[in-house]
Design a protein around this motif. Structure first.
Motif, PDB file in Angstrom:
ATOM      1  N   VAL A 473       1.155  -0.964   0.019  1.00  0.00           N
ATOM      2  CA  VAL A 473      -0.181  -0.302  -0.410  1.00  0.00           C
ATOM      3  C   VAL A 473       0.921   1.293   0.046  1.00  0.00           C
ATOM      4  O   VAL A 473       1.122   1.327   0.746  1.00  0.00           O
ATOM      5  CB  VAL A 473      -0.865   0.243   0.999  1.00  0.00           C
ATOM      6  CG1 VAL A 473      -1.332   0.957   0.720  1.00  0.00           C
ATOM      7  CG2 VAL A 473      -2.367  -1.084   0.951  1.00  0.00           C
ATOM      8  N   ARG A 474       0.949   2.108  -1.266  1.00  0.00           N
ATOM      9  CA  ARG A 474       1.524   3.026  -1.444  1.00  0.00           C
ATOM     10  C   ARG A 474       0.211   4.268  -0.982  1.00  0.00           C
ATOM     11  O   ARG A 474      -0.155   4.548  -1.546  1.00  0.00           O
ATOM     12  CB  ARG A 474       2.485   3.568  -2.365  1.00  0.00           C
ATOM     13  CG  ARG A 474       2.683   4.814  -3.022  1.00  0.00           C
ATOM     14  CD  ARG A 474       3.901   4.966  -3.709  1.00  0.00           C
ATOM     15  NE  ARG A 474       4.798   3.745  -4.129  1.00  0.00           N
ATOM     16  CZ  ARG A 474       5.055   3.133  -5.066  1.00  0.00           C
ATOM     17  NH1 ARG A 474       5.284   4.010  -6.529  1.00  0.00           N
ATOM     18  NH2 ARG A 474       6.417   2.556  -5.499  1.00  0.00           N
ATOM     19  N   ALA A 475       0.612   4.954   0.120  1.00  0.00           N
ATOM     20  CA  ALA A 475      -0.755   5.567   1.401  1.00  0.00           C
ATOM     21  C   ALA A 475      -0.796   7.030  -0.094  1.00  0.00           C
ATOM     22  O   ALA A 475      -1.926   7.067  -0.254  1.00  0.00           O
ATOM     23  CB  ALA A 475       0.025   6.056   2.151  1.00  0.00           C
ATOM     24  N   TYR A 476       0.420   7.265  -0.478  1.00  0.00           N
ATOM     25  CA  TYR A 476       0.012   8.639  -0.890  1.00  0.00           C
ATOM     26  C   TYR A 476      -0.822   8.705  -2.290  1.00  0.00           C
ATOM     27  O   TYR A 476      -0.683   9.592  -3.307  1.00  0.00           O
ATOM     28  CB  TYR A 476       1.525   9.619  -0.760  1.00  0.00           C
ATOM     29  CG  TYR A 476       2.523   8.978  -1.969  1.00  0.00           C
ATOM     30  CD1 TYR A 476       2.705   9.018  -3.910  1.00  0.00           C
ATOM     31  CD2 TYR A 476       3.245   8.571  -1.867  1.00  0.00           C
ATOM     32  CE1 TYR A 476       2.992   8.703  -4.228  1.00  0.00           C
ATOM     33  CE2 TYR A 476       4.397   7.751  -2.313  1.00  0.00           C
ATOM     34  CZ  TYR A 476       4.150   8.181  -3.804  1.00  0.00           C
ATOM     35  OH  TYR A 476       5.615   7.805  -4.384  1.00  0.00           O
ATOM     36  N   ILE A 477      -1.217   7.321  -3.357  1.00  0.00           N
ATOM     37  CA  ILE A 477      -1.157   7.331  -4.258  1.00  0.00           C
ATOM     38  C   ILE A 477      -2.842   6.608  -3.959  1.00  0.00           C
ATOM     39  O   ILE A 477      -4.023   6.546  -5.035  1.00  0.00           O
ATOM     40  CB  ILE A 477      -1.095   6.764  -5.393  1.00  0.00           C
ATOM     41  CG1 ILE A 477      -0.434   4.989  -5.087  1.00  0.00           C
ATOM     42  CG2 ILE A 477       0.720   7.505  -5.685  1.00  0.00           C
ATOM     43  CD1 ILE A 477       0.213   3.672  -5.955  1.00  0.00           C
ATOM     44  N   GLN A 478      -3.162   6.426  -3.136  1.00  0.00           N
ATOM     45  CA  GLN A 478      -4.379   6.385  -2.758  1.00  0.00           C
ATOM     46  C   GLN A 478      -6.044   7.342  -2.674  1.00  0.00           C
ATOM     47  O   GLN A 478      -5.631   8.003  -2.441  1.00  0.00           O
ATOM     48  CB  GLN A 478      -4.939   5.191  -1.500  1.00  0.00           C
ATOM     49  CG  GLN A 478      -3.408   4.032  -1.637  1.00  0.00           C
ATOM     50  CD  GLN A 478      -3.641   2.813  -2.912  1.00  0.00           C
ATOM     51  OE1 GLN A 478      -5.233   2.881  -3.604  1.00  0.00           O
ATOM     52  NE2 GLN A 478      -2.983   2.554  -3.000  1.00  0.00           N
ATOM     53  N   PRO A 479      -7.561   6.624  -3.175  1.00  0.00           N
ATOM     54  CA  PRO A 479      -7.938   8.131  -2.735  1.00  0.00           C
ATOM     55  C   PRO A 479      -8.255   7.991  -1.223  1.00  0.00           C
ATOM     56  O   PRO A 479      -8.076   7.013  -0.888  1.00  0.00           O
ATOM     57  CB  PRO A 479      -9.966   7.381  -3.079  1.00  0.00           C
ATOM     58  CG  PRO A 479      -9.164   5.433  -3.527  1.00  0.00           C
ATOM     59  CD  PRO A 479      -7.677   5.724  -3.731  1.00  0.00           C
ATOM     60  N   ASP A 497       4.138  -3.357   4.226  1.00  0.00           N
ATOM     61  CA  ASP A 497       4.563  -2.369   2.831  1.00  0.00           C
ATOM     62  C   ASP A 497       3.737  -1.708   2.782  1.00  0.00           C
ATOM     63  O   ASP A 497       3.647  -1.423   1.460  1.00  0.00           O
ATOM     64  CB  ASP A 497       4.785  -2.944   1.643  1.00  0.00           C
ATOM     65  CG  ASP A 497       5.749  -4.382   1.138  1.00  0.00           C
ATOM     66  OD1 ASP A 497       7.270  -4.735   2.011  1.00  0.00           O
ATOM     67  OD2 ASP A 497       6.322  -5.136   0.816  1.00  0.00           O
ATOM     68  N   LEU A 498       3.312  -0.984   3.957  1.00  0.00           N
ATOM     69  CA  LEU A 498       2.888   0.492   3.936  1.00  0.00           C
ATOM     70  C   LEU A 498       4.034   0.887   3.803  1.00  0.00           C
ATOM     71  O   LEU A 498       4.598   1.511   4.827  1.00  0.00           O
ATOM     72  CB  LEU A 498       2.051   0.335   5.234  1.00  0.00           C
ATOM     73  CG  LEU A 498       1.356   1.548   5.709  1.00  0.00           C
ATOM     74  CD1 LEU A 498       0.328   1.453   4.158  1.00  0.00           C
ATOM     75  CD2 LEU A 498       0.957   2.142   6.376  1.00  0.00           C
ATOM     76  N   ILE A 528       6.593  -1.011   7.818  1.00  0.00           N
ATOM     77  CA  ILE A 528       5.667   0.198   7.783  1.00  0.00           C
ATOM     78  C   ILE A 528       7.390   0.944   7.295  1.00  0.00           C
ATOM     79  O   ILE A 528       8.420   0.676   7.309  1.00  0.00           O
ATOM     80  CB  ILE A 528       5.075   1.239   8.975  1.00  0.00           C
ATOM     81  CG1 ILE A 528       4.711   2.001   7.942  1.00  0.00           C
ATOM     82  CG2 ILE A 528       6.127   1.195   9.470  1.00  0.00           C
ATOM     83  CD1 ILE A 528       3.365   2.995   9.343  1.00  0.00           C
ATOM     84  N   GLU A 529       6.970   2.124   5.557  1.00  0.00           N
ATOM     85  CA  GLU A 529       8.047   2.624   5.355  1.00  0.00           C
ATOM     86  C   GLU A 529       7.296   4.278   5.519  1.00  0.00           C
ATOM     87  O   GLU A 529       6.472   4.390   5.264  1.00  0.00           O
ATOM     88  CB  GLU A 529       8.400   2.306   4.630  1.00  0.00           C
ATOM     89  CG  GLU A 529       9.615   3.548   3.755  1.00  0.00           C
ATOM     90  CD  GLU A 529      10.332   3.571   2.274  1.00  0.00           C
ATOM     91  OE1 GLU A 529      10.764   3.804   2.082  1.00  0.00           O
ATOM     92  OE2 GLU A 529      10.012   1.682   1.821  1.00  0.00           O
ATOM     93  N   VAL A 530       8.233   4.558   6.441  1.00  0.00           N
ATOM     94  CA  VAL A 530       7.764   6.107   6.884  1.00  0.00           C
ATOM     95  C   VAL A 530       7.989   7.433   6.504  1.00  0.00           C
ATOM     96  O   VAL A 530       9.778   7.174   6.182  1.00  0.00           O
ATOM     97  CB  VAL A 530       7.053   5.985   8.590  1.00  0.00           C
ATOM     98  CG1 VAL A 530       6.913   4.636   9.026  1.00  0.00           C
ATOM     99  CG2 VAL A 530       7.981   5.766   9.690  1.00  0.00           C
TER     100      VAL A 530
END
Length: 627
Positions: A473-479, A497-498, A528-530
């Motif tokens: 899950v790549r957070a910044y490309i998600q709605p 892999d968040l 997580i990669e933060v």
């Protein structure tokens, strides 16, 4: 005899003294393109998917060019014929006298051919003497030699004499005895059951006798789990998580009481390990087994039993034709079928009752999915010729529970994928899929969804309440709807892999809020990669979390919220400028068992570590500190 075990031990101990290294298993039915691609990948550090080439000769040239001016160490394991070695050896330049190649084989003329190629020497591995046989036997059954009860010592010696120093036989028998009552009478029965098989013939026939005893001693559910391993090819690395999910999808394992089906599957996996019927392959940094292998001899036994009971129908290499199996197929596995032969091999088989279909080594001709009306498990992993149009009819497989498309070139799923109401596992890793169809949120029974981290999810993730594992899950490309809905997944246990790099304050708050909600539901593991914004969170509430791995980013200090993780058992963290207060924060975690701490101490470089703190005494510490 332990040839591979010995070669691997030497390899693991010495490989880092060389510039590059590789360990490759050949087996009886070698795929030369795959073997050479693996060698190129390992020695060069390239991803396997980047090693494609037009021919064997091109791959040989690439490996040779790369190794030409380097000191290398390569193990070529389990070679069965001279012709195979004659191809592989061409990849290794003989210009470096300080490079090393180890080969293993059970065939004398192959050994002589290997040695003549590089002026090598043959080491004929010997059987274990009685001292080492006893050490191996007792280590697997007792804590040490001294712990063997006196009333079992004589019968133990008699059993070991029958094993004749064969490590595999000793491991198999000790696995059987580990589940047998520790009385002289019961152990005598096992000894008498062995008969004189190994004394007459210390090769395959004798081992089959031993394995038969181990097999018939298994409870019914374990026999089924073991027979399922016949679908894997020789020398395959079998991922534990995937294997357990397939067992569940096949209906071998069901949830019982407070234990999930996966937890019971782990018990089955560990029991097969303890009995010596499978061997650990890869472990993670915490020492947990992540994958296994099946010894060639044990695999031969499993295949023979599986064929005998019509448990799995194997077509391809090794050649097991339909002539010795029922035409009614329950589980079909196509292994190593050559170009254009898949339809011919399947002719005459009744496919309408197939529950499980596995393809190995990407076939050029994909059977029509319309024929598999009752399919539950479909594994097309690394089927290189699979295209989007092959999946057009997949939405008609209403009983499908498991779908693995990992490592294929598909770029999209059918828009109506949501019709697969029974689907529990969907693996899309290493594919070209960049966006999931809107209907995917209708998969209300989906428990494990594994994708690349560049995949965009649709709105409505909150509808997928059965989800237990979400990977990629790549957070910044998600709605925005996805970031908010993530926190509503009350059964989510593993978030892997968040990538948490949000560009707006609104998105940042949404993902933090969702993590806090997950941390009060069922979340057990978080990788997580933060971004640094997470460092400044005062109260990131993750009370249920047991396993936390924060990758790539080095924190200037241990984040404050880490100190509130009361149930945390395993932690991986990078800290630059590590201070005494940081260690005190970590030492105060009451449930911490495993700490993997990477980083640099503060300028004076002096830290005091109290091994016994308020935490549980650590089973494992890994401190990687510079300076």
């Amino acid at each position: 005899m332990g040839k591979t075990t010995l070669a691997n031990q030497v390899y693991q101990e010495l490989k880092e003294q060389f510039e590059c290294w590789a360990f490759i298993s050949v087996s009886r039915s070698p795929n030369m393109m795959n073997i050479l691609r693996t060698i190129l990948s390992e020695v060069s550090g390239q991803d396997y998917s980047m090693t494609e080439a037009g021919s064997v000769q091109i791959l040989i040239s690439k490996i040779n060019d790369f190794l030409l001016d380097k000191r290398y160490f390569v193990v070529v394991d389990d070679i069965w014929d001279v012709d195979t070695w004659d191809i592989i050896k061409c990849a290794f330049p003989a210009t470096s006298s300080t490079s090393r190649i180890i080969t293993t084989t059970r065939i004398n003329n192959v050994a002589h051919s290997c040695c003549s190629s590089f002026n090598g020497r043959i080491y004929n591995i010997r059987a274990l003497d009685m001292v080492h046989s006893r050490q191996l036997f007792h280590t697997r059954l007792f804590k040490s030699d001294e712990d063997c009860p006196s009333y079992l010592q004589e019968i133990s010696e008699q059993i070991l004499k029958k094993c004749d120093g064969l490590p595999l036989a000793i491991i198999a028998i000790s696995g059987l005895l580990a589940n047998t009552e520790r009385t002289e009478n019961m152990w005598n029965q096992v000894k008498d059951s062995i008969g004189r098989a190994l004394e007459r013939n210390t090769s395959v026939e004798g081992m089959m006798k031993i394995l038969s005893l181990s097999y018939f001693d298994l409870p019914a559910y374990l026999k089924t789990c073991l027979l399922y391993l016949s679908i894997y090819q020789e020398d395959s690395t079998i991922e534990k998580e995937d294997l357990i999910r397939r067992w569940i999808a096949e209906g071998f394992i069901h949830r019982e009481g407070r234990y999930t089906a996966y937890e019971l599957g782990e018990r089955c996996f560990n029991e097969l390990l303890n009995r010596g019927l499978i061997q650990p392959e890869e472990t993670n940094e915490y020492g947990i087994v992540k994958s296994c292998r099946v010894h060639d001899t044990i695999l031969d036994f499993i295949i023979s039993k599986s064929t005998e009971e019509n448990f799995v129908t194997l077509l391809g290499v090794p050649i097991l034709t339909i002539g010795n199996q029922s035409n009614v197929v329950r589980r079909l596995c196509l292994q190593g079928v050559e170009e254009g032969n898949s339809t011919i091999l399947a002719a005459g088989l009744v496919l309408s009752h197939v529950r499980s279909f596995t393809m190995v080594r990407g076939l050029l001709e994909i059977p029509s999915l319309e024929e598999f009306r009752h399919l539950r498990v479909l594994n097309l992993k690394e089927c290189s010729e699979l295209k989007d149009h092959h999946l057009e009819n997949i939405v008609r497989l209403f009983q499908l529970r498991y779908l693995n498309l990992e490592g294929t070139y598909i770029s999209k799923l059918p828009e109506q994928i949501g019709r697969l109401g029974c689907l529990e596992v969907l693996d899309l890793r290493m594919t070209s899929v960049l966006e999931l169809p809107a209907s995917i949120v209708n998969l209300r029974k989906l428990m494990h969804l594994l994708v690349n981290n560049d995949v965009k999810f649709p709105d409505g993730i909150a509808k997928m309440q059965a989800l237990e594992t979400l990977e990629g899950v790549r957070a910044y490309i998600q709605p925005f709807d996805f970031l908010c809905g993530l926190g509503q997944l009350k059964n989510l246990r593993n978030l892997v892999d968040l990538e948490f790099y949000c560009h707006t304050e609104e998105h940042n708050k949404a993902i933090v809020s969702s993590l806090c909600k997950l941390g009060t539901h069922n979340l057990r593991s978080l990788t997580i990669e933060v971004g640094r914004s997470l460092l400044h969170q005062d109260s990131l509430c993750l009370t249920t979390l047991e396993d936390l791995s924060i990758r790539f980013l080095a924190f200037p200090q241990v984040p404050t919220w880490v100190g509130s993780l009361r149930n945390l058992q395993r932690l991986r963290l990078i800290v630059e400028g590590l201070k005494q207060d940081d260690l005190c924060t970590l030492g105060a975690l009451p449930s911490l068992l495993v700490l993997y701490l990477d980083g640099t101490p503060e300028s004076n470089g002096k830290l005091r570590i109290n091994v016994v703190t308020r935490s549980v005494l650590a089973d494992y510490w890994a401190l990687e500190c510079c300076g």
